[in-house]
Design a protein around this motif. Structure first.
Motif, PDB file in Angstrom:
ATOM      1  N   ARG A  12       0.921  -1.119  -0.022  1.00 11.92           N
ATOM      2  CA  ARG A  12       0.035  -0.116   0.045  1.00 11.92           C
ATOM      3  C   ARG A  12       0.899   1.260  -0.046  1.00 11.92           C
ATOM      4  NH1 ARG A  12      -4.457   0.017   4.586  1.00 11.92           N
ATOM      5  NH2 ARG A  12      -5.236   1.822   3.323  1.00 11.92           N
ATOM      6  N   ALA A  13       0.423   2.390  -0.592  1.00 12.67           N
ATOM      7  CA  ALA A  13       1.291   3.530  -0.763  1.00 12.67           C
ATOM      8  C   ALA A  13       0.649   4.683  -0.965  1.00 12.67           C
ATOM      9  CB  ALA A  13       2.197   3.444  -2.083  1.00 12.67           C
ATOM     10  N   PHE A  14       1.093   5.898  -0.498  1.00 12.40           N
ATOM     11  CA  PHE A  14       0.562   7.236  -0.813  1.00 12.40           C
ATOM     12  C   PHE A  14       1.129   7.815  -1.858  1.00 12.40           C
ATOM     13  CE2 PHE A  14       0.235   6.231   3.909  1.00 12.40           C
ATOM     14  CZ  PHE A  14      -0.831   6.578   3.948  1.00 12.40           C
ATOM     15  N   TYR A  15       0.655   8.528  -2.637  1.00 12.83           N
ATOM     16  CA  TYR A  15       1.319   9.528  -3.810  1.00 12.83           C
ATOM     17  C   TYR A  15       0.951  10.610  -3.627  1.00 12.83           C
ATOM     18  CZ  TYR A  15       1.698   4.557  -5.805  1.00 12.83           C
ATOM     19  OH  TYR A  15       2.002   3.309  -6.124  1.00 12.83           O
ATOM     20  N   GLN A  16       2.020  11.585  -4.158  1.00 16.30           N
ATOM     21  CA  GLN A  16       2.192  12.999  -4.569  1.00 16.30           C
ATOM     22  C   GLN A  16       2.441  13.272  -6.038  1.00 16.30           C
ATOM     23  OE1 GLN A  16       4.371  15.458  -1.912  1.00 16.30           O
ATOM     24  NE2 GLN A  16       2.734  15.967  -0.802  1.00 16.30           N
ATOM     25  N   VAL A  17       1.661  13.919  -6.598  1.00 14.24           N
ATOM     26  CA  VAL A  17       2.128  14.123  -8.203  1.00 14.24           C
ATOM     27  C   VAL A  17       2.107  15.650  -8.519  1.00 14.24           C
ATOM     28  CG1 VAL A  17       1.614  13.447 -10.602  1.00 14.24           C
ATOM     29  CG2 VAL A  17       1.199  11.844  -8.757  1.00 14.24           C
ATOM     30  N   GLU A  18       2.948  16.060  -9.269  1.00 13.70           N
ATOM     31  CA  GLU A  18       2.887  17.275  -9.708  1.00 13.70           C
ATOM     32  C   GLU A  18       2.701  17.165 -11.351  1.00 13.70           C
ATOM     33  OE1 GLU A  18       5.902  20.341  -8.605  1.00 13.70           O
ATOM     34  OE2 GLU A  18       5.813  19.802  -6.569  1.00 13.70           O
ATOM     35  N   THR A  35      -3.060  11.793  -2.591  1.00 12.74           N
ATOM     36  CA  THR A  35      -4.065  10.671  -2.297  1.00 12.74           C
ATOM     37  C   THR A  35      -4.220  11.034  -0.895  1.00 12.74           C
ATOM     38  OG1 THR A  35      -2.443   8.925  -1.794  1.00 12.74           O
ATOM     39  CG2 THR A  35      -3.351   8.877  -3.820  1.00 12.74           C
ATOM     40  N   GLY A  36      -3.720  11.857  -0.216  1.00 15.19           N
ATOM     41  CA  GLY A  36      -4.236  12.534   1.060  1.00 15.19           C
ATOM     42  C   GLY A  36      -4.059  11.397   2.044  1.00 15.19           C
ATOM     43  N   ALA A  37      -5.170  11.105   2.848  1.00 15.36           N
ATOM     44  CA  ALA A  37      -5.104  10.131   3.885  1.00 15.36           C
ATOM     45  C   ALA A  37      -5.326   8.769   3.358  1.00 15.36           C
ATOM     46  CB  ALA A  37      -6.113  10.157   5.111  1.00 15.36           C
ATOM     47  N   VAL A  38      -5.342   8.534   2.104  1.00 11.83           N
ATOM     48  CA  VAL A  38      -5.695   7.230   1.409  1.00 11.83           C
ATOM     49  C   VAL A  38      -4.669   6.408   0.872  1.00 11.83           C
ATOM     50  CG1 VAL A  38      -6.960   6.050  -0.447  1.00 11.83           C
ATOM     51  CG2 VAL A  38      -8.048   8.054   0.654  1.00 11.83           C
ATOM     52  N   ALA A  39      -4.071   5.192   1.461  1.00 13.85           N
ATOM     53  CA  ALA A  39      -2.891   4.589   1.061  1.00 13.85           C
ATOM     54  C   ALA A  39      -3.665   3.546   0.068  1.00 13.85           C
ATOM     55  CB  ALA A  39      -2.177   3.931   2.141  1.00 13.85           C
ATOM     56  N   LEU A  40      -3.265   3.604  -1.334  1.00 12.14           N
ATOM     57  CA  LEU A  40      -3.690   2.783  -2.416  1.00 12.14           C
ATOM     58  C   LEU A  40      -3.353   1.311  -2.219  1.00 12.14           C
ATOM     59  CD1 LEU A  40      -3.360   4.842  -5.572  1.00 12.14           C
ATOM     60  CD2 LEU A  40      -5.284   4.749  -3.986  1.00 12.14           C
ATOM     61  N   GLY A  43      -2.441  -2.469  -7.201  1.00 12.35           N
ATOM     62  CA  GLY A  43      -3.373  -2.915  -8.308  1.00 12.35           C
ATOM     63  C   GLY A  43      -4.767  -1.826  -8.236  1.00 12.35           C
ATOM     64  N   THR A  44      -4.726  -0.996  -7.139  1.00 10.59           N
ATOM     65  CA  THR A  44      -5.937  -0.188  -7.329  1.00 10.59           C
ATOM     66  C   THR A  44      -5.496   1.313  -7.927  1.00 10.59           C
ATOM     67  OG1 THR A  44      -5.592   0.459  -5.251  1.00 10.59           O
ATOM     68  CG2 THR A  44      -6.767  -1.379  -5.324  1.00 10.59           C
ATOM     69  N   SER A  45      -6.729   1.920  -8.182  1.00 10.59           N
ATOM     70  CA  SER A  45      -6.487   3.365  -8.729  1.00 10.59           C
ATOM     71  C   SER A  45      -7.153   4.125  -8.050  1.00 10.59           C
ATOM     72  CB  SER A  45      -6.993   3.611 -10.287  1.00 10.59           C
ATOM     73  OG  SER A  45      -6.120   2.518 -10.882  1.00 10.59           O
ATOM     74  N   TRP A  46      -6.794   5.539  -8.054  1.00 11.77           N
ATOM     75  CA  TRP A  46      -7.440   6.599  -7.260  1.00 11.77           C
ATOM     76  C   TRP A  46      -7.722   7.628  -8.486  1.00 11.77           C
ATOM     77  CZ3 TRP A  46      -6.030  11.781  -6.036  1.00 11.77           C
ATOM     78  CH2 TRP A  46      -6.806  12.374  -5.086  1.00 11.77           C
ATOM     79  N   LYS A  72       6.217   8.759  -4.038  1.00 14.33           N
ATOM     80  CA  LYS A  72       5.542   7.455  -3.601  1.00 14.33           C
ATOM     81  C   LYS A  72       6.234   7.279  -2.241  1.00 14.33           C
ATOM     82  CE  LYS A  72       4.935   2.406  -4.481  1.00 14.33           C
ATOM     83  NZ  LYS A  72       5.065   1.485  -5.335  1.00 14.33           N
ATOM     84  N   ARG A  73       5.004   7.061  -1.176  1.00 16.39           N
ATOM     85  CA  ARG A  73       5.636   6.828   0.085  1.00 16.39           C
ATOM     86  C   ARG A  73       4.644   5.458   0.668  1.00 16.39           C
ATOM     87  NH1 ARG A  73       3.423   8.059   5.015  1.00 16.39           N
ATOM     88  NH2 ARG A  73       1.779   9.619   3.996  1.00 16.39           N
TER      89      ARG A  73
END
Length: 77
Positions: A12-18, A35-40, A43-46, A72-73
């Motif tokens: 599971r991971a958090f993402y930040q994209v510019e 993705t804020g507080a949502v760790a994906l 295989g899932t998408s946000w 990605k964290r």
């Protein structure tokens, strides 16, 4: 502008994209989405939608969209 972030990793991971959008007439804007507080889960998408503005410039018909930075964290167990 629609945007979808997909976790293709194994944890599971958090993402930040510019994202940068440019176009004719000098349009140039960069926006950040995370993705804020949502760790994906793997295989899932946000899916999300970005609103992009460059004051005083018209939105281009055929914008050029590029990923400027992506972080990605992984979720710590």
């Amino acid at each position: 502008m629609p945007l979808s972030i997909t976790n293709s990793g194994k944890e599971r991971a958090f993402y930040q994209v510019e994202v940068r959008i440019t176009g004719p007439g000098g349009f140039d804007a960069t926006v950040r989405v995370d993705t804020g507080a949502v760790a994906l889960y793997p295989g899932t998408s946000w899916p999300t939608e970005l609103t992009v503005k460059d004051p005083g410039k018209p939105l281009p018909d055929n914008p050029v969209v590029s990923i400027v930075k992506s972080n990605k964290r992984e979720l710590q167990s």
